[in-house]
Design an enzyme around this catalytic site. Structure first.
Site, PDB file in Angstrom:
ATOM      1  N   LYS A   1      53.055  -6.682 -54.407  1.00 39.00           N
ATOM      2  CA  LYS A   1      53.623  -5.499 -55.024  1.00 39.00           C
ATOM      3  C   LYS A   1      52.858  -4.251 -54.589  1.00 39.00           C
ATOM      4  O   LYS A   1      53.465  -3.262 -54.158  1.00 39.00           O
ATOM      5  CB  LYS A   1      53.554  -5.666 -56.545  1.00 39.00           C
ATOM      6  CG  LYS A   1      54.455  -4.756 -57.313  1.00 39.00           C
ATOM      7  CD  LYS A   1      54.363  -5.064 -58.806  1.00 39.00           C
ATOM      8  CE  LYS A   1      55.059  -6.368 -59.154  1.00 39.00           C
ATOM      9  NZ  LYS A   1      54.711  -6.870 -60.498  1.00 39.00           N
TER      10      LYS A   1
ATOM     11  N   ARG B   1      50.562  -3.178 -63.782  1.00 41.52           N
ATOM     12  CA  ARG B   1      51.336  -4.355 -63.379  1.00 41.52           C
ATOM     13  C   ARG B   1      50.489  -5.267 -62.504  1.00 41.52           C
ATOM     14  O   ARG B   1      49.795  -4.812 -61.596  1.00 41.52           O
ATOM     15  CB  ARG B   1      52.574  -3.946 -62.579  1.00 41.52           C
ATOM     16  CG  ARG B   1      53.347  -2.843 -63.250  1.00 41.52           C
ATOM     17  CD  ARG B   1      54.522  -2.386 -62.396  1.00 41.52           C
ATOM     18  NE  ARG B   1      55.622  -3.329 -62.475  1.00 41.52           N
ATOM     19  CZ  ARG B   1      56.810  -3.110 -61.905  1.00 41.52           C
ATOM     20  NH1 ARG B   1      57.024  -2.022 -61.183  1.00 41.52           N
ATOM     21  NH2 ARG B   1      57.768  -4.002 -62.026  1.00 41.52           N
TER      22      ARG B   1
ATOM     23  N   GLY C   1      53.961 -16.786 -64.901  1.00 42.59           N
ATOM     24  CA  GLY C   1      52.805 -17.253 -65.653  1.00 42.59           C
ATOM     25  C   GLY C   1      51.702 -16.224 -65.724  1.00 42.59           C
ATOM     26  O   GLY C   1      50.748 -16.372 -66.480  1.00 42.59           O
TER      27      GLY C   1
ATOM     28  N   MET D   1      50.439 -12.084 -66.281  1.00 43.00           N
ATOM     29  CA  MET D   1      50.848 -10.918 -67.046  1.00 43.00           C
ATOM     30  C   MET D   1      51.807 -10.095 -66.225  1.00 43.00           C
ATOM     31  O   MET D   1      51.625  -9.944 -65.031  1.00 43.00           O
ATOM     32  CB  MET D   1      49.627 -10.088 -67.409  1.00 43.00           C
ATOM     33  CG  MET D   1      49.958  -9.072 -68.474  1.00 43.00           C
ATOM     34  SD  MET D   1      48.684  -7.821 -68.611  1.00 43.00           S
ATOM     35  CE  MET D   1      49.510  -6.467 -67.792  1.00 43.00           C
TER      36      MET D   1
ATOM     37  N   HIS E   1      67.991 -48.964 -48.985  1.00 38.84           N
ATOM     38  CA  HIS E   1      69.134 -49.207 -48.104  1.00 38.84           C
ATOM     39  C   HIS E   1      70.277 -48.263 -48.418  1.00 38.84           C
ATOM     40  O   HIS E   1      70.849 -47.628 -47.535  1.00 38.84           O
ATOM     41  CB  HIS E   1      69.587 -50.664 -48.242  1.00 38.84           C
ATOM     42  CG  HIS E   1      70.825 -50.983 -47.482  1.00 38.84           C
ATOM     43  ND1 HIS E   1      72.076 -50.941 -48.039  1.00 38.84           N
ATOM     44  CD2 HIS E   1      70.994 -51.297 -46.182  1.00 38.84           C
ATOM     45  CE1 HIS E   1      72.971 -51.233 -47.123  1.00 38.84           C
ATOM     46  NE2 HIS E   1      72.353 -51.470 -45.982  1.00 38.84           N
TER      47      HIS E   1
ATOM     48  N   ARG F   1      73.152 -49.050 -33.696  1.00 41.23           N
ATOM     49  CA  ARG F   1      72.740 -50.330 -34.300  1.00 41.23           C
ATOM     50  C   ARG F   1      73.893 -51.310 -34.158  1.00 41.23           C
ATOM     51  O   ARG F   1      74.861 -51.233 -34.906  1.00 41.23           O
ATOM     52  CB  ARG F   1      72.446 -50.157 -35.783  1.00 41.23           C
ATOM     53  CG  ARG F   1      71.299 -49.221 -36.108  1.00 41.23           C
ATOM     54  CD  ARG F   1      71.122 -49.189 -37.634  1.00 41.23           C
ATOM     55  NE  ARG F   1      70.045 -48.320 -38.053  1.00 41.23           N
ATOM     56  CZ  ARG F   1      70.204 -47.040 -38.381  1.00 41.23           C
ATOM     57  NH1 ARG F   1      71.405 -46.487 -38.331  1.00 41.23           N
ATOM     58  NH2 ARG F   1      69.170 -46.317 -38.761  1.00 41.23           N
TER      59      ARG F   1
ATOM     60  N   ARG G   1      70.832 -50.514 -29.264  1.00 37.99           N
ATOM     61  CA  ARG G   1      69.794 -51.489 -29.609  1.00 37.99           C
ATOM     62  C   ARG G   1      70.394 -52.876 -29.733  1.00 37.99           C
ATOM     63  O   ARG G   1      71.429 -53.048 -30.365  1.00 37.99           O
ATOM     64  CB  ARG G   1      69.150 -51.095 -30.933  1.00 37.99           C
ATOM     65  CG  ARG G   1      68.050 -52.033 -31.372  1.00 37.99           C
ATOM     66  CD  ARG G   1      67.359 -51.528 -32.608  1.00 37.99           C
ATOM     67  NE  ARG G   1      68.201 -51.661 -33.785  1.00 37.99           N
ATOM     68  CZ  ARG G   1      67.823 -51.265 -35.006  1.00 37.99           C
ATOM     69  NH1 ARG G   1      66.641 -50.693 -35.182  1.00 37.99           N
ATOM     70  NH2 ARG G   1      68.623 -51.413 -36.028  1.00 37.99           N
TER      71      ARG G   1
ATOM     72  N   GLU H   1      57.642 -50.227 -32.892  1.00 34.24           N
ATOM     73  CA  GLU H   1      57.732 -50.248 -34.358  1.00 34.24           C
ATOM     74  C   GLU H   1      56.747 -51.211 -35.001  1.00 34.24           C
ATOM     75  O   GLU H   1      56.660 -51.293 -36.210  1.00 34.24           O
ATOM     76  CB  GLU H   1      59.162 -50.540 -34.818  1.00 34.24           C
ATOM     77  CG  GLU H   1      59.807 -51.723 -34.144  1.00 34.24           C
ATOM     78  CD  GLU H   1      61.303 -51.855 -34.457  1.00 34.24           C
ATOM     79  OE1 GLU H   1      61.760 -51.328 -35.464  1.00 34.24           O
ATOM     80  OE2 GLU H   1      61.994 -52.519 -33.657  1.00 34.24           O
TER      81      GLU H   1
ATOM     82  N   SER I   1      61.211 -45.709 -28.072  1.00 36.24           N
ATOM     83  CA  SER I   1      61.762 -45.035 -29.238  1.00 36.24           C
ATOM     84  C   SER I   1      60.968 -45.531 -30.436  1.00 36.24           C
ATOM     85  O   SER I   1      60.978 -46.719 -30.752  1.00 36.24           O
ATOM     86  CB  SER I   1      63.244 -45.368 -29.389  1.00 36.24           C
ATOM     87  OG  SER I   1      63.744 -44.751 -30.554  1.00 36.24           O
TER      88      SER I   1
ATOM     89  N   GLY J   1      60.231 -46.571 -33.881  1.00 32.05           N
ATOM     90  CA  GLY J   1      60.935 -46.940 -35.111  1.00 32.05           C
ATOM     91  C   GLY J   1      59.950 -46.711 -36.236  1.00 32.05           C
ATOM     92  O   GLY J   1      59.254 -47.621 -36.665  1.00 32.05           O
ATOM     93  N   THR J   2      59.887 -45.480 -36.688  1.00 34.18           N
ATOM     94  CA  THR J   2      58.809 -45.120 -37.622  1.00 34.18           C
ATOM     95  C   THR J   2      59.017 -45.699 -39.009  1.00 34.18           C
ATOM     96  O   THR J   2      58.075 -45.733 -39.788  1.00 34.18           O
ATOM     97  CB  THR J   2      58.649 -43.596 -37.695  1.00 34.18           C
ATOM     98  OG1 THR J   2      59.944 -43.016 -37.837  1.00 34.18           O
ATOM     99  CG2 THR J   2      57.993 -43.083 -36.427  1.00 34.18           C
ATOM    100  N   ASN J   3      60.235 -46.156 -39.323  1.00 37.00           N
ATOM    101  CA  ASN J   3      60.402 -46.819 -40.628  1.00 37.00           C
ATOM    102  C   ASN J   3      59.532 -48.079 -40.659  1.00 37.00           C
ATOM    103  O   ASN J   3      58.667 -48.238 -41.511  1.00 37.00           O
ATOM    104  CB  ASN J   3      61.861 -47.237 -40.852  1.00 37.00           C
ATOM    105  CG  ASN J   3      62.789 -46.036 -40.922  1.00 37.00           C
ATOM    106  OD1 ASN J   3      62.338 -44.893 -40.857  1.00 37.00           O
ATOM    107  ND2 ASN J   3      64.068 -46.295 -41.040  1.00 37.00           N
ATOM    108  N   ASP J   4      59.781 -48.968 -39.701  1.00 35.97           N
ATOM    109  CA  ASP J   4      59.009 -50.208 -39.672  1.00 35.97           C
ATOM    110  C   ASP J   4      57.546 -49.939 -39.361  1.00 35.97           C
ATOM    111  O   ASP J   4      56.653 -50.574 -39.917  1.00 35.97           O
ATOM    112  CB  ASP J   4      59.598 -51.181 -38.642  1.00 35.97           C
ATOM    113  CG  ASP J   4      60.709 -52.020 -39.266  1.00 35.97           C
ATOM    114  OD1 ASP J   4      60.859 -51.959 -40.499  1.00 35.97           O
ATOM    115  OD2 ASP J   4      61.415 -52.722 -38.530  1.00 35.97           O
TER     116      ASP J   4
ATOM    117  N   CYS K   1      63.519 -42.606 -33.655  1.00 32.00           N
ATOM    118  CA  CYS K   1      64.805 -42.768 -34.322  1.00 32.00           C
ATOM    119  C   CYS K   1      64.507 -43.235 -35.732  1.00 32.00           C
ATOM    120  O   CYS K   1      63.417 -43.643 -36.041  1.00 32.00           O
ATOM    121  CB  CYS K   1      65.695 -43.757 -33.584  1.00 32.00           C
ATOM    122  SG  CYS K   1      65.032 -45.398 -33.429  1.00 32.00           S
TER     123      CYS K   1
ATOM    124  N   TYR L   1      62.539 -36.455 -27.609  1.00 35.75           N
ATOM    125  CA  TYR L   1      63.719 -36.289 -28.450  1.00 35.75           C
ATOM    126  C   TYR L   1      63.497 -36.895 -29.827  1.00 35.75           C
ATOM    127  O   TYR L   1      62.586 -37.707 -30.019  1.00 35.75           O
ATOM    128  CB  TYR L   1      64.957 -36.927 -27.793  1.00 35.75           C
ATOM    129  CG  TYR L   1      64.917 -38.442 -27.743  1.00 35.75           C
ATOM    130  CD1 TYR L   1      65.401 -39.211 -28.805  1.00 35.75           C
ATOM    131  CD2 TYR L   1      64.403 -39.106 -26.633  1.00 35.75           C
ATOM    132  CE1 TYR L   1      65.358 -40.599 -28.756  1.00 35.75           C
ATOM    133  CE2 TYR L   1      64.350 -40.485 -26.578  1.00 35.75           C
ATOM    134  CZ  TYR L   1      64.827 -41.229 -27.650  1.00 35.75           C
ATOM    135  OH  TYR L   1      64.772 -42.594 -27.606  1.00 35.75           O
TER     136      TYR L   1
END
Lengths: 920, 920
Positions: B44, B113, B122, B124, B478, B599, B655, B792, B811, B813-816, B879, B899
């Protein structure tokens, strides 16, 4: 004169052929290493050369080198150069022996023998009597005795046919047998000159019929064909398969040894024999062997006639006997090892035909190694090197009696075979569940637990059993791991048996039905299941004094400072896994210097404890939960006290509860099935149905699709901090109690399954809080304890630097680390595809048995380095299956770990492996 | 004169106080960065300074810096030095304004102010009219008008009580309300001078009663207390909590702005208002706001009276209106952003009280960013930076109508709440299983699939549904993953609903029973479930022209060469996951430049295919198996053709089959239950029982204790090479067919779940064999294809150098990879403890949503570097879920990937994130 000089010179420079007494030149040419000499001349040739050079009575001859073999294999023919060298050498042998090779009168005869660097079945063996012809056999008959001459000739024809020309040996043997039968002869000794002449004629017919050609009458052609056959046999299918299986390189080649013949079959003053310089079974320092009078070497091996003990030579060939003992002694001095020798006495004179390091039993290996140190022949280091970890395993397992097993196999009493998961022999009555096992055991019976597979709640059944047999699960299944931990013989994956728990029996592939209570015997060292009892032969570590000596030396070696990367280092210490005072006492007896993994959950499966544990898990509120834990506290405390007492003065690493909680609950499938059945039947079981449904719902709520990666390890502790509190109170409380008894207690608390450094930070803080509270209460604030963690998730390994800041020690849980790194569930993989992977050479070995150096090892190495960098005081070890695997132990040493921990029964082998790691 | 000079100098060097027109000095002192000025003066203060420096009509004043605040917090008092500076600055303001602060006659009044770097609730807020006293209120009444003066005074007392002294504001408001009610007044405008005087008296009583003290009559004491209150409020509980939640550092502190009061309540020639320089909802470039005549600022915000549209100023305050438009324009030029302003007109003259960047909807954000580029105000890069990926998500989802939802909430029609797993709004009839969903769908009905949790065989049900609701499973279960992939709104973890599949209904926590077929509405952007239908507002990417412009610029930015580590690099390309031609066309429309993950198994769940797949799995021999595959071949081929057609000219990464085979089989528990029931009932179902038993046995034999780490991925291909053959034939055969149609086809075969380099070597070899066969048959040997692998498993990451030698691409497979690195099964973890971990700060965020940089990221980084070193031509991408997560995309960019691939609906946001990564 000039030509002789040139000959001498040309042989001196020869690459392809070495006379026996020319081994020193071979050593010079290959740069002085005995190993390289063996590679060039083959083991047999090198040793013959060594004997000749030492002045021992070796029939003169020469070795055509492995290089000549490799040349031959490349060009598919013996080169001019090699053949010229052979002829040169042959001339020298003729000069020395005063005979001409294959001469019509008094011919020089030779043997042709293959000999590669490593002894190998599948290659051509020995062609005797090379050089005999139709012409000179007559002269030989006159000069010696006719019976001997024609016997020798038929041996040449037979050998040449079988070995050089590839005719089936049986064809010859059959004819001889038929001939003797017709004549009513019992043994070859009954054969007369004319008989042998007739056999010569029969054999020649066989040869002609089978190969279209006769025995070459030119002795040099015989020799060349023999050498060619020796070289070719290097690439025989059997030889290649053997090398593939044992890892011997294919590019070594074999040498061929041409040696003047001496004859043990020249009558009663001649004999032939084989002997070991010491007893190969017991290791006793006394020559051990057999001889046959008036015979050639192959007769001894073939067992055609019964042999005489080698010491009986004394009476009949006194001089040769004395010389044999002297030569044996001499050979041990030269080769610094027990020798396996072949000898021939020709007309009273001893000749040495071969020597090599003798094969021996594990027991003999250990005794000989120890004795040779005492005799000043070898160093302690050498002795420790020579004993293999497999030797130790064999020594320590009770085994089924070999003879009785042979008989049982003959009688078709073998019921099934499986994976030899935990070695040893075991005999007992079949029990199809743990409860029955415990019952039979309490009646004083020996029990074999037979299960489809086992789970943690089968553990009490293990304790009640002499052996375990499962239909499912591989060498690292639950059954296998637990069995090895407790040294219980175990066969897994006996997939042909079908267990029927209703009818209380199992059925074999042959349809044999074995009922609960029937006696079976397990040869778990191999993986065979027998019907009925077979005697066992016991092992007893306390009585294995020779082994104990070797292991004491091993400890010395591992404890000595040695240098790596310019730093003084200590070798690996060997800790034991153990969950009780009994385990711990056993571990100490085996030489463990600490408990590296105490799995507290094993304590919860006992029959008084499991209900308390279930009560804890199924509690609806913290109050109920606390009550269950209060009941468990004194039990755990007592457990820990017993361990500390047994391990006074040594560290005890106790892991907080690790497995997923549902492992303590009833089986889910069984509950699903019960509920379904109760739903259908209308027998007014409403209340029971409701209760079972509720229990199922609770089990369901704890069910996980991948329990190995679910709510377990530190995650349970974080969800239920009251569990940490109880366990820490027990660990530290017990330590205080035992210390008050005057013992030295070194407790270490281990947090399992860390994947995030904050988990450890948080739980460590809580542990310290509870521990310090207990210490204060006991007025023992000076009792020091450590807090560390398992490194068993890949992420823990990768972020070890962060984790090390809250850890006093790392213990690699390489079982889980391997599972998670490969993304392979151990049980599933071993049951379904791992063996296929090994068969297809996708994996060289099962990574759950032997630490995977490239992948998992890399993570361990990274974590070790990063961890030490962040916290230089960090103690690092490994626990679990790999901690007892010798090759993994060597790898741990290389990576700079401080200790390995393994099951008590694997400790002796681990101590040895730890020393080996220092020596290699 | 000398004293004034000194004053001037002392303030020039002052660290703690800056006059508004002194902002240039602040910039110099902090090194020229506007960010640092905002840190020093608060947002401000900095903006007031900027306006003043630009010559805009700002009531004069000064800012007490955040440093002064930090000093105060340390010492718990305003230091002598700070107070001296404040007094110095006040004197300058007095000089400028020609009034004395708090003088008895014509006093200077100020507002106090707070203003921190980041706007924060939160703290004044604003104390107006500081400096009024019993004495000068009389004079003010005379000079202006009495009603205004006493109204101002009561505002000071109320503000001082509530804000400085902590009295509950309600106490004052209640009294005012009571007073007005008694008097029969409807609005404050009815209050007379005497009424306000009476209120002043009542308020003073409240203040005295509540705090024991009166309003200080020394104006400087008022000011000092106000400043103290501002500074103290930085550490108020609410402020701390807000900072914790939003990640604002606690050590910033707040500034305090002291500004001369101007009055919008000085009669009908005065007013006060708030406005945005553009429309914050639509982004239209036209000022948007409200004003109130004869009022102070808080009245506008409080909504006590209904406001006028800011453009109505034109009629009543023509000159001020023109100036306001000019000032607004000017502010946009200065701040290069849409501004949110407060203004006051005092007796016809415009004053600017505050300006800041205005909050706006996603739609406005996008339009304004685009317009400002067109207007030359900002660069394309700046425009792309300003649009957040969350804005894109919001724009692209159909949403439930806000107004109708508000009503539904009021009417208690909200049934449950859960995790907003896939955003958007959906309305339809409840279906409790996939089959019912498909049935209703085929009748043209809109369907909401409601399940306990979903499995792969529910996928057809997803296609039939507008939305999905599950009782279990988190944001990456899932259901969530599939829903996001297909852009289906989905709420997970609505744990209070109880589904009864027997009675075909679910029950809510309030006991409402919703039957199958009843209509419900999902507000999946938030996670609310409503009973009955609510209208949806659609999104349509093709019509989102502003967004498309921004994304085109994003693509330009990512495609431009930029420099990293002295190398010219391209930013990330954005590929799409997609399993069908429809998916692929969608992906192209969203701007994907390839398929990064097709897939193939999803194709096997269709109703005509699943039976074939089951036939393949349950085959007893290779012949049966081959027959099943022969039937599948043309179906797969057609699938791939459709994808290639949609992706002509772009790569398509397919795949090979990945999931464990038992996923294609019936549920095990259901079979166990069936068998149990049939066993009990004696209805002569013997044959059916036998068949079910057999099926159960087959399912059992495929059952795994940890299926995620079992027989799946490449392991299946190695066990059943015929599966590779069929799939490669379909992949390459389809490519040939589509190329014959004249399209450009770039097929890439991806091998999943490699953990050992030999697996890839072996399968690659087989793929090449089959592919080349097909190409030869089609006479298309020049059609080039690539073969690569998923990374993966942690071991694959660690041994990437070896693997890269047989791979054209990686590629991740960052989930696994995340599951295995953490040792956490996603579903189990999210269901049981992951949220707890985030709540306890053990993990900062869910690693399945946002790539874990320290652990998993380290493995990705290692593998990328090692892989490229071994094979410089290696293409590397990611992926799976993380490929669509903006913060993970930035991380991928940093690690040098080529990518990312994500579900079609996440592509726009991913394109934007890829550009952001290049810009940061």
């Amino acid at each position: 004169m000039r030509s002789a000089e040139m000959d001498e010179k040309s042989l001196n420079n020869d690459r392809y052929v070495y006379l026996f007494d020319d081994v020193a030149r071979a050593e010079r040419n290959v740069g002085g290493s005995w190993d390289a000499v063996r590679e060039l001349l083959g083991g047999k040739g090198a040793n013959l050369g060594k004997m000749a050079s030492e002045g021992l009575p070796v029939p003169y001859g020469f070795t055509v080198t492995t290089e000549a073999c490799l040349d031959y294999l490349k060009q598919d023919s013996i080169s001019e150069q090699v053949w010229t060298s052979v002829l040169d050498a042959l001339r020298k042998v003729e000069t020395r022996m005063g005979k001409k090779f294959g001469a019509d009168v008094d011919p020089l005869l030779v043997s042709c023998r293959s000999g590669a660097k490593f002894s190998m079945p599948g290659m051509m063996d020995t062609l005797l009597n090379t050089g005999l012809t139709d012409a000179n056999v007559v002269s030989l008959a006159k000069a010696t005795n006719p019976r001997f001459a024609y016997d020798s000739y038929r041996r040449l024809i037979q050998g040449f046919g079988a070995i050089v020309m590839g005719v089936a040996d049986d064809l010859f043997e059959e004819q001889l047998k038929t001939y003797k039968a017709k004549a009513g002869y019992e043994s070859d000794l009954d054969m007369t000159v004319d008989d042998w002449k007739a056999i010569v004629s029969i054999y020649r017919t066989i040869l002609k019929e089978q190969t279209g050609s006769d025995l070459p009458q030119n002795p040099l052609v015989q020799m060349k064909m023999a050498i060619t056959a020796v070289f070719s046999s290097w690439n025989s299918e059997r030889a290649r398969a053997y090398r593939n299986a044992t890892g011997i390189p294919h590019e070594l080649g074999t040498a061929c040894n041409i040696q003047s013949m001496v004859f043990g079959n020249m009558g009663d003053t001649s004999c032939t024999g084989v002997a070991f310089t010491r007893n190969p079974t017991t290791g006793e320092n006394r020559m051990f062997g057999d001889f046959l009078p008036n015979a050639q070497g192959e007769d001894v091996v073939a067992g055609i006639r019964s042999c005489f003990n080698v010491h009986e030579l004394k009476g009949r060939f006194a001089q040769a006997y004395e010389e044999l003992l002297r030569v044996g002694n001499n050979l041990e001095q030269v080769f610094r090892n027990m020798q396996d020798i072949e000898f021939t006495v020709q007309e009273g004179k001893l000749f040495m035909l071969q020597t090599r390091d003798g094969k021996r039993t594990a027991r003999a290996q250990v005794r000989i190694a120890k004795d040779m140190v005492r005799e000043g022949l070898i160093s302690k280091e050498e002795a420790v090197k020579r004993v293999q970890t497999g030797d130790v395993d064999v020594l320590l397992m009770p085994q089924l009696d070999e003879r009785e097993m042979e008989e049982a196999r003959r009688k078709s009493l073998m019921l099934a075979s499986g994976v030899n998961a935990s070695p040893g022999g075991a005999v007992g009555q079949v029990a199809l569940d743990s409860k029955t096992a415990e019952e039979l055991h309490s009646q004083g019976k020996d029990v074999i637990l037979v299960r489809q597979f086992t789970k943690p709640d089968d553990v009490p059944g293990f304790f009640a059993s002499k052996g375990v047999l499962t239909a499912e699960g591989g060498a690292t299944s639950h059954a296998a791991v637990v069995a090895r931990q407790f040294g219980i013989p175990c066969i897994c994956s006996a997939s042909t048996i079908v267990i029927d728990t209703e009818k209380r029996c199992f059925t074999t592939a042959q349809g044999t039905v074995v009922h609960e209570g029937d006696v079976i015997s397990l040869n778990a060292s191999v993986g065979e299941v027998f019907q009925g009892p077979i005697s066992t032969v016991d092992a007893n570590f306390e009585h294995e004094e020779d082994l104990q000596m070797i292991l004491d030396w091993s400890d010395e070696i591992a404890a000595e400072n040695y240098t790596r990367n310019n730093k003084k280092m200590r070798g690996l210490k060997v800790f034991s896994n153990g969950d009780s005072g009994v385990d711990s006492a056993k571990a100490r007896a085996f030489g463990a210097v600490g408990i590296g993994l105490c799995r507290t959950e094993h304590m919860f499966f006992g029959s008084e404890r499991l209900p308390l544990m279930r009560k804890f898990i199924l509690s609806q509120d913290t109050k109920q939960r606390a009550a269950a834990l209060d009941d468990l506290l004194p039990i755990q405390t007592a457990d820990f006290e017993a361990i500390y007492r047994a391990m006074s003065g040594f560290p005890v690493i106790i892991r907080l509860l690790d497995p997923p909680l549902h492992e303590f609950l009833p089986d889910r499938d069984a509950l699903v099935s019960s509920v379904a059945k109760m739903e259908v039947s209308s027998n007014g079981l409403r209340r029971q149905l409701e209760e079972t449904r509720e229990l199922l719902a609770q089990v369901e709520s704890l069910h996980e699709s991948n329990p190995m990666m679910g709510l377990r390890g530190v995650r349970v502790s974080i969800l239920y901090p009251e569990l940490i509190k109880m366990q820490v109170k027990a660990i530290i409380g017990a330590a205080c109690n035992v210390r008050r008894e005057g013992m030295s207690v070194l407790p270490e608390i281990m947090i399992p399954l860390i994947s995030v450094s904050k988990e450890l930070e948080m739980v460590r803080h809580q542990c310290e809080l509870y521990a310090d509270e207990v210490l204060e209460l006991n007025n023992m604030k000076d009792l020091s304890y450590k807090i560390g963690t398992m490194i068993e998730t890949p992420r823990a390994a990768v972020t070890a630097d962060e984790i090390a800041r809250s850890a006093d020690f790392f213990s690699f849980g390489t079982n889980d680390l391997t599972q998670m790194s490969f993304g392979m569930s151990r049980d599933d993989a071993e049951r379904r595809f791992l063996q296929d992977y090994v068969n297809k050479n996708i994996l060289m070995k099962n990574p759950f048995q032997s630490l995977d150096e490239k992948g998992v090892g890399k993570l361990v190495h990274m974590a070790t380095n990063d961890g030490r960098e962040a916290n230089p005081a960090l103690q690092i070890g490994i626990c679990g299956e790999h901690g007892g695997d010798p090759s993994s132990i060597v790898l741990c040493h290389k990576m700079g770990l401080d200790y390995v921990s393994c099951s008590p029964y694997r400790i002796p082998a681990a101590r040895l492996a730890a020393a080996h790691a220092c020596l290699w």
